[in-house]
Design a protein around this motif. Sequence first.
Motif, PDB file in Angstrom:
ATOM      1  N   VAL A  18       0.862  -1.176   0.000  1.00  0.00           N
ATOM      2  CA  VAL A  18       0.000   0.000   0.000  1.00  0.00           C
ATOM      3  C   VAL A  18       0.903   1.233   0.000  1.00  0.00           C
ATOM      4  CG1 VAL A  18      -1.758   1.313   1.243  1.00  0.00           C
ATOM      5  CG2 VAL A  18      -1.839  -1.199   1.233  1.00  0.00           C
ATOM      6  N   MET A  19       0.623   2.161  -0.917  1.00  0.00           N
ATOM      7  CA  MET A  19       1.415   3.377  -0.999  1.00  0.00           C
ATOM      8  C   MET A  19       0.507   4.596  -1.020  1.00  0.00           C
ATOM      9  SD  MET A  19       4.584   2.637  -3.599  1.00  0.00           S
ATOM     10  CE  MET A  19       5.934   1.569  -3.104  1.00  0.00           C
ATOM     11  N   THR A  20       0.982   5.662  -0.415  1.00  0.00           N
ATOM     12  CA  THR A  20       0.304   6.959  -0.459  1.00  0.00           C
ATOM     13  C   THR A  20       1.282   7.991  -0.993  1.00  0.00           C
ATOM     14  OG1 THR A  20       0.946   7.493   1.823  1.00  0.00           O
ATOM     15  CG2 THR A  20      -1.185   6.382   1.484  1.00  0.00           C
ATOM     16  N   GLN A  21       0.745   9.066  -1.517  1.00  0.00           N
ATOM     17  CA  GLN A  21       1.637  10.091  -2.076  1.00  0.00           C
ATOM     18  C   GLN A  21       0.976  11.454  -2.030  1.00  0.00           C
ATOM     19  OE1 GLN A  21       2.858  10.001  -6.413  1.00  0.00           O
ATOM     20  NE2 GLN A  21       4.798   9.464  -5.445  1.00  0.00           N
ATOM     21  N   ILE A  22       1.772  12.455  -1.672  1.00  0.00           N
ATOM     22  CA  ILE A  22       1.367  13.858  -1.751  1.00  0.00           C
ATOM     23  C   ILE A  22       2.417  14.577  -2.586  1.00  0.00           C
ATOM     24  CG2 ILE A  22       0.957  15.997  -0.481  1.00  0.00           C
ATOM     25  CD1 ILE A  22       0.103  14.315   1.900  1.00  0.00           C
ATOM     26  N   ARG A  23       1.952  15.291  -3.605  1.00  0.00           N
ATOM     27  CA  ARG A  23       2.885  16.014  -4.477  1.00  0.00           C
ATOM     28  C   ARG A  23       2.418  17.451  -4.675  1.00  0.00           C
ATOM     29  NH1 ARG A  23       4.789  12.120  -9.531  1.00  0.00           N
ATOM     30  NH2 ARG A  23       6.294  10.897  -8.318  1.00  0.00           N
ATOM     31  N   TYR A  24       3.413  18.358  -4.608  1.00  0.00           N
ATOM     32  CA  TYR A  24       3.155  19.767  -4.881  1.00  0.00           C
ATOM     33  C   TYR A  24       3.949  20.163  -6.115  1.00  0.00           C
ATOM     34  CZ  TYR A  24       3.446  24.845  -4.581  1.00  0.00           C
ATOM     35  OH  TYR A  24       3.414  26.181  -4.870  1.00  0.00           O
ATOM     36  N   TYR A  25       3.228  20.640  -7.134  1.00  0.00           N
ATOM     37  CA  TYR A  25       3.836  21.099  -8.382  1.00  0.00           C
ATOM     38  C   TYR A  25       3.857  22.626  -8.368  1.00  0.00           C
ATOM     39  CZ  TYR A  25       2.727  16.359 -10.057  1.00  0.00           C
ATOM     40  OH  TYR A  25       2.637  14.997 -10.210  1.00  0.00           O
TER      41      TYR A  25
END
Length: 522
Positions: free
Chosen positions: A513-520
């Motif tokens: 299980v993976m989670t991700q938060i990304r800010y561009y």
Amino acid sequence: MRIINCGLMLGILAACSGQAHADDNVTTEIHSLKAKLKELQQRVDSEARKTRQGEAQAKAVQLPASYKALAADPCAAGKVCYKGVTLTFGGWVDLTGVYRSRNLASDTGSVYNFIPYQQSRNFNIPETRFSARQSRFSVLAEGNADADTHLAGYGEIDFEGAAQTASSVATNSFNPRMRQLSLELDRSDLGLHFLAGQSWSLNAPTKSGIDPRGVDAPGVIDFESVPGFLAARQPGLRVWQDIGPEFKLAASVENAQTAFFGGNVPAVGTPAIGPQGVLNPNLQVNLTGPGGSFFNNLNNVGLNQVPDVTVKAAWDPRLGPYKLHVEGWALYRQLSDRFNNANHTYDTGSFGGHIFAELIPKTLDLQLYGSHGVLGRFTATPFPDAAVAQDGTILPLTITAAAVGLIWHATPSLDVYSYAGLEKAKANFANVGTVPFGYGNPLYNNTGCFTENSAGATCNGNTREVRQITAGIYDTIYQGNFGTLKAGLQYSYTQRFAFAGVGGAPKTDDNVVMTQIRYYPF
């Protein structure tokens, strides 16, 4: 009176003769003007044909969207201009969370060939970690040398490097690494393009045409992607030609390396010497401990003598509102070793293809991947490229790989995706008496694969096949003047199957299980 009448008659005749002569001159002038008008019309028609041909040729040459924007506005919003060069910045700040039911001792990339069997304590130990190492930064510099010549330089880095000083104990000091660094030259009048530097290999799939910088990878969080997706980033040279607006042909020469299998092991009952202990001492497959040429002296470098050569065709037909991209490629590789003071080579050929299709415009996308050949180092598993026999014979490993993905754009901000993929190797081995060599040899000892910490037993377990199903969501939380913020959640189930050996054919699996938060920001 007669004299007067004669004079009148002569006058009338002279007048009539003059009038006839004048009429002849007018007729001649009219014919001359008509001829000149016809000639002028022919010239106008000729120039119109040339103009139409030029417009058709211009339409046939498809320039990258960035060049079209550059021509329209040399310094558009969000770009930086300097001495005629336009700079476009890209990248993101990333935080990824990872949970695995089996401990791979790995960061954001799940190395599927390392999923432990029951023999390993790690089989019963889960792992959880956070990582910011998928954060990335890129810059594209582009300009027009003249009306027909376009130049672009591209660089891209992330933080997936792990030098000896890298540590997750205290400072998490992982170092930047070069992903891409290349120069592109486009001639719009010829429909001809060149690339030099490090970029995605030509056999990596793209979403349209021949994309020198992008790749149509599965949109998953796992850095190791999905089994069946093959790709590498390589230094090399590439050239491609536009053939009309829909068809492209390309060829490349790229840096060659060979991942040899180092697990040639003794059979059951023989002494447990090291993996290379039974190999002939006169055999060399790698240049070990380089370091004099800025390589890490702990890494092996293949003995390759010629570059990898790839040819590729890409087709983007016009189907109304539907987008379709179809491509196929062929790869030549030469594997090399040295035995008994002589060099030996083995030539291989591989092939593959990719399809990207909009099944429902702007709503449902399809991705298909397929390949077959000596492709070990390109795989997600990863597999080796070849093993060796005791006499130095190269034993190449043939890989079959395939994957399929569906991406549903449920809303303008929410994507839902699902993938299924596999990579499968064909065994290739040789024996010297009772001593087995090669990969997938049924004489290899697997008796210790099924019991945790089995004392004195061996578990070779050469991987035969890796399968995976994956599903996830990705949501755009914010998009505006201050950039874009996205978040994702993914689940994958992966199975690893080994070749049968003495004691059986072990298998294992992993739930991730993976989670991700990304800010561009750009």
